[in-house]
Scaffold this motif. Sequence first.
Motif, PDB file in Angstrom:
ATOM      1  N   SER A  58       0.844  -1.179   0.000  1.00 40.44           N
ATOM      2  CA  SER A  58       0.000   0.000   0.000  1.00 40.44           C
ATOM      3  C   SER A  58       0.889   1.241   0.000  1.00 40.44           C
ATOM      4  CB  SER A  58      -0.878  -0.027   1.255  1.00 40.44           C
ATOM      5  OG  SER A  58      -1.414   1.241   1.490  1.00 40.44           O
ATOM      6  N   VAL A  59       0.879   1.951  -1.112  1.00 40.21           N
ATOM      7  CA  VAL A  59       1.674   3.183  -1.221  1.00 40.21           C
ATOM      8  C   VAL A  59       0.708   4.353  -1.307  1.00 40.21           C
ATOM      9  CG1 VAL A  59       3.498   4.384  -2.466  1.00 40.21           C
ATOM     10  CG2 VAL A  59       3.422   1.885  -2.490  1.00 40.21           C
ATOM     11  N   PRO A  60       0.539   5.099  -0.223  1.00 40.52           N
ATOM     12  CA  PRO A  60      -0.448   6.182  -0.241  1.00 40.52           C
ATOM     13  C   PRO A  60       0.060   7.407  -0.996  1.00 40.52           C
ATOM     14  CG  PRO A  60       0.685   6.116   1.871  1.00 40.52           C
ATOM     15  CD  PRO A  60       1.246   4.992   1.058  1.00 40.52           C
ATOM     16  N   GLN A  96       6.959  10.696   0.903  1.00 44.97           N
ATOM     17  CA  GLN A  96       8.017   9.869   1.480  1.00 44.97           C
ATOM     18  C   GLN A  96       7.701   8.384   1.372  1.00 44.97           C
ATOM     19  OE1 GLN A  96       7.999  12.036   5.246  1.00 44.97           O
ATOM     20  NE2 GLN A  96      10.069  12.790   4.798  1.00 44.97           N
ATOM     21  N   SER A  97       6.414   8.032   1.348  1.00 41.18           N
ATOM     22  CA  SER A  97       6.050   6.624   1.201  1.00 41.18           C
ATOM     23  C   SER A  97       6.484   6.110  -0.161  1.00 41.18           C
ATOM     24  CB  SER A  97       4.539   6.448   1.345  1.00 41.18           C
ATOM     25  OG  SER A  97       4.112   6.958   2.577  1.00 41.18           O
ATOM     26  N   LEU A  98       6.264   6.912  -1.172  1.00 36.88           N
ATOM     27  CA  LEU A  98       6.656   6.514  -2.526  1.00 36.88           C
ATOM     28  C   LEU A  98       8.181   6.340  -2.606  1.00 36.88           C
ATOM     29  CD1 LEU A  98       5.861   6.004  -5.470  1.00 36.88           C
ATOM     30  CD2 LEU A  98       5.985   8.475  -5.854  1.00 36.88           C
ATOM     31  N   GLU A  99       8.913   7.256  -1.957  1.00 34.40           N
ATOM     32  CA  GLU A  99      10.385   7.136  -1.947  1.00 34.40           C
ATOM     33  C   GLU A  99      10.787   5.804  -1.325  1.00 34.40           C
ATOM     34  OE1 GLU A  99      11.965  10.496   0.248  1.00 34.40           O
ATOM     35  OE2 GLU A  99      10.587  11.855  -0.783  1.00 34.40           O
ATOM     36  N   HIS A 100      10.207   5.529  -0.149  1.00 35.28           N
ATOM     37  CA  HIS A 100      10.556   4.312   0.577  1.00 35.28           C
ATOM     38  C   HIS A 100      10.161   3.074  -0.236  1.00 35.28           C
ATOM     39  CE1 HIS A 100      10.299   1.930   4.633  1.00 35.28           C
ATOM     40  NE2 HIS A 100      11.373   1.643   3.963  1.00 35.28           N
ATOM     41  N   VAL A 118       2.549   6.093  14.335  1.00 32.66           N
ATOM     42  CA  VAL A 118       1.348   6.849  13.959  1.00 32.66           C
ATOM     43  C   VAL A 118       1.156   6.790  12.444  1.00 32.66           C
ATOM     44  CG1 VAL A 118       0.302   9.156  13.891  1.00 32.66           C
ATOM     45  CG2 VAL A 118       1.500   8.376  15.967  1.00 32.66           C
ATOM     46  N   ASN A 119       2.258   6.974  11.698  1.00 37.65           N
ATOM     47  CA  ASN A 119       2.167   6.943  10.235  1.00 37.65           C
ATOM     48  C   ASN A 119       1.740   5.580   9.710  1.00 37.65           C
ATOM     49  OD1 ASN A 119       2.607   9.558   9.489  1.00 37.65           O
ATOM     50  ND2 ASN A 119       4.824   9.338   9.228  1.00 37.65           N
ATOM     51  N   GLY A 179      -5.464   4.274   4.937  1.00 38.26           N
ATOM     52  CA  GLY A 179      -5.522   4.930   3.629  1.00 38.26           C
ATOM     53  C   GLY A 179      -5.373   6.438   3.682  1.00 38.26           C
ATOM     54  N   GLU A 180      -4.875   6.939   4.818  1.00 35.06           N
ATOM     55  CA  GLU A 180      -4.680   8.396   4.920  1.00 35.06           C
ATOM     56  C   GLU A 180      -3.245   8.767   4.595  1.00 35.06           C
ATOM     57  OE1 GLU A 180      -6.138  10.050   8.613  1.00 35.06           O
ATOM     58  OE2 GLU A 180      -7.768   8.571   8.644  1.00 35.06           O
ATOM     59  N   ASP A 181      -3.058  10.054   4.287  1.00 35.28           N
ATOM     60  CA  ASP A 181      -1.730  10.550   3.941  1.00 35.28           C
ATOM     61  C   ASP A 181      -0.876  10.632   5.212  1.00 35.28           C
ATOM     62  OD1 ASP A 181       0.087  11.399   2.104  1.00 35.28           O
ATOM     63  OD2 ASP A 181      -0.532  13.513   2.155  1.00 35.28           O
ATOM     64  N   PRO A 182       0.266   9.933   5.258  1.00 39.16           N
ATOM     65  CA  PRO A 182       1.098   9.997   6.463  1.00 39.16           C
ATOM     66  C   PRO A 182       1.695  11.387   6.671  1.00 39.16           C
ATOM     67  CG  PRO A 182       2.219   8.764   4.737  1.00 39.16           C
ATOM     68  CD  PRO A 182       0.832   9.051   4.236  1.00 39.16           C
TER      69      PRO A 182
END
Lengths: 637, 251
Positions: free
Chosen positions: A541-543, A551-555, B43-44, B51-54
């Motif tokens: 799951s990449v938000p 930063q999620s996409l980077e990781h 938390v993130n 499904g929320e933006d961290p």
Amino acid sequence: MTLDSKVPGGPIAEKWDHHKFASKLVNPANKRKHTVIIVGTGLAGASAASSLGELGYQVLSFCIQDSPRRAHSIAAQGGINAAKNYQNDGDSVYRLFYDTVKGGDYRSREANVYRLAQISVNIIDQCVAQGVPFAREYGGLLDNRSFGGAQVSRTFYARGQTGQQLLLGAYQSMMRQVQRGNVKIFPRREMLDLVVIDGKARGIVVRNLVTGALETYAADAVILATGGYGTVFYLSTNAVNSNVTAAWRAHKRGALFANPCFTQIHPTCIPVSGEHQSKLTLMSESLRNDGRVWVPKNPGDTRRPESIPESERDYYLERKYPSFGNLVPRDVASRNAKQVCDDGRGVGETGLAVYLDFSDAIKRLGPDVIASRYGNLFQMYEKITGEDPYKVPMRIYPAVHYTMGGLWVDYNLMSTIPGLHVLGEANFSDHGSNRLGASALMQGLADGYFVIPYTLGHYIASTPLPKVSTDADPFKEALASTQERINRLLQVKGKRTIREFHRELGRVMWDYVGMSRNEAGLKTALERIPQLREEFWQNVSVPGSPDNLNQSLEHAGRVADYLEFAEVIALDALERRESCGGHFREESQTPDNEALRDDEHYSYVAAWEFTGVGKRPTLHKEPLVFEEVHPTQRSYK
Amino acid sequence: MATMTLKLQIWRQPGPSVPGRLVPYTAEGVSSDMSFLEMLDVVNEGLIAKGEDPIAFDSDCREGICGMCSLVVNGIPHGPERGTTVCQLHMRHFKDGETITIEPWRARAFPVVKDLIVDRSAFDRIIAAGGFVSINVGGAPDGNAIPIGKATADLAMDSAACIGCGACVAACKNASAHLFTSAKISHLALMPQGQVERQQRVVRMVEQMDAEGFGSCSNEGECEAVCPKEIPISNIARMVREYTRAVLTRR
């Protein structure tokens, strides 16, 4: 493919001088017509940017952090080696060379190591001239301390922040070139592909981490100084953003990856406290100058350390290795810590720790002297653990720290893709299968300040480099495939977080490809990694969106690359059926459990060629020839 | 091991030109051994699962030396522990049920990029203006050619220890960068290597600092109080002396 190391002929002490003279030069007026891309701004990248900028090249410098000053070299604590022999204790260029080849367990290229030892003395001069505030004796001369694997004091230091001070020196030199217009910095950019045109490295694709835009840059040569891949283990002493992505993408474009299984587990780190942990913190090896490592003699002894009498303590390093004692090399110290913990003699809540005890040194020297040597480290330890190491022995355990493996480079530090040069930890060259303490800083700065200015000049002067535009097809193709991969990551929309995958991969790597490896375990890893990779692409799951800071996409991109790369580490470890340095195969050990090399079959650099994701890479071997230091069973007893 | 539940008020701001606001979150199962940033990681993870933006925040080395982390915790840059970056701040310093407010560095010269991330490139430009010794690679004299007294080297090191995080700016009601700038000026002014360019360095760096929009110093010392490396405010006095001398004797 034959791997030509391009090691020059002649006696070892003269190779580099001859090579420099034989290298072609670029006319001073012509240098400014050449653009060089440097990815990474640690010691190797920043020193390369400053030295090439000084020469007049147009340098484009990229880093993932918000400022070039933050690259992870900044966290190196203990020091930098140099064969200055200021202590009059028998050091020499030859001895540093010898110690490094031996410390690397005879799996490094002699000529590179000799050059490193030669240059080491210039590095200290250069850094002193920049104003790096090295530790001084009362008479005003430079102070030294001892590090593992050496019986001389040749380590220069700036308190426990040597990496910081050396990096700031390089960063400041680089910023001077920024001010002069020779270096242009691009922070918060992540390299996502290498562009190869007519067989030569001519550019990169980066993601602007603030706007999310993909950008392309063209140049006459590309230098990667992107560090190591320790975070493939999830927990390591590396910065949380350290990654293999740039090196891996270059590998996929044709650069061979050498000795990926040579990973260094550092013996003195603060033990893991729980599942939430995001990184491990190193306690500098310099602590072993004054700290004594011990565990209780009897398994299951849960008394507090101060209640265990001397006679019931086992100072196992001093007992087993009387001539090096607590200052054995890192691989030996780590393996021994694991052994005593496997024997049930580990300490602390988890039983996965040994004591590093300063009470004798405090008695001998007083707390003030100890504070002046290690104050910041003691403070850092107390912040993390809540315990005061002036009163209670530190608890330490090995953790992943450094990767000796990296992209294969020849003597010119050029990879198998012409024009792609690789410096510092990102290349494989100088440390064999185990790096000695305080040698990483030395290598990073040697590569950037003193090697690349010569070898890059030769490449540019001797290679036809027609102008390329970022509109060229190879740029468009690289851009499109990068975009496609980003879209794919975002479209999976699965149930598991990126961190869960990363943590699980790390556990597989630590359990089966960690401090001690065997055939069955490595085969298990080679089954588990592709399964995990498959699950990742179906269930991650990449938000967020691709067009802003995400930063999620980077990781996610970094973990996706690790899920491909980890397989090569395990394969390399499986194929190397010998123990050497940090690579310990349980099947290959001496009667007293030391690493047993097999020089007859494995005295080579294993360089892997990419053939497709999940496909077995092709192994190429660069034989290692030892003309100077005859390989023997390494002994620190 | 004790676990806690914490109420968080966290600054969320999608981008530089969009207004931000404090948003409430709950952090559950927080262990006292966690670092502050690990608590935010947890938390993130929860936000991603929903499904929320961290929450975006900067960090890298997580051992207090890279200077990347930059959170204002309950109004104090890097939080309540003295001499500690927020990545080294551990949750054992907080109590179960406590409310914690987390904000970005606030200064005109440090615009917000997203959520808790700010742009500190102004610091790079201050260094580029003169925070170096102008020597090229090659030709440096032997490292022991210039003896430097231990006391001098130690004093220079005290200033050189600055990690460039910007907490000093965030703590100052004037958003002044005097502590950061003076630390580099002091380091090089104290060392013999820095003497040749001593005067032009201070002038250029101070001019750049002003051009970036940092405020003045009114000697209140908040910068020193929050500095994770405990860089003393005496550096600022030295910078002012250096600057005055340089301007008065300018040819």
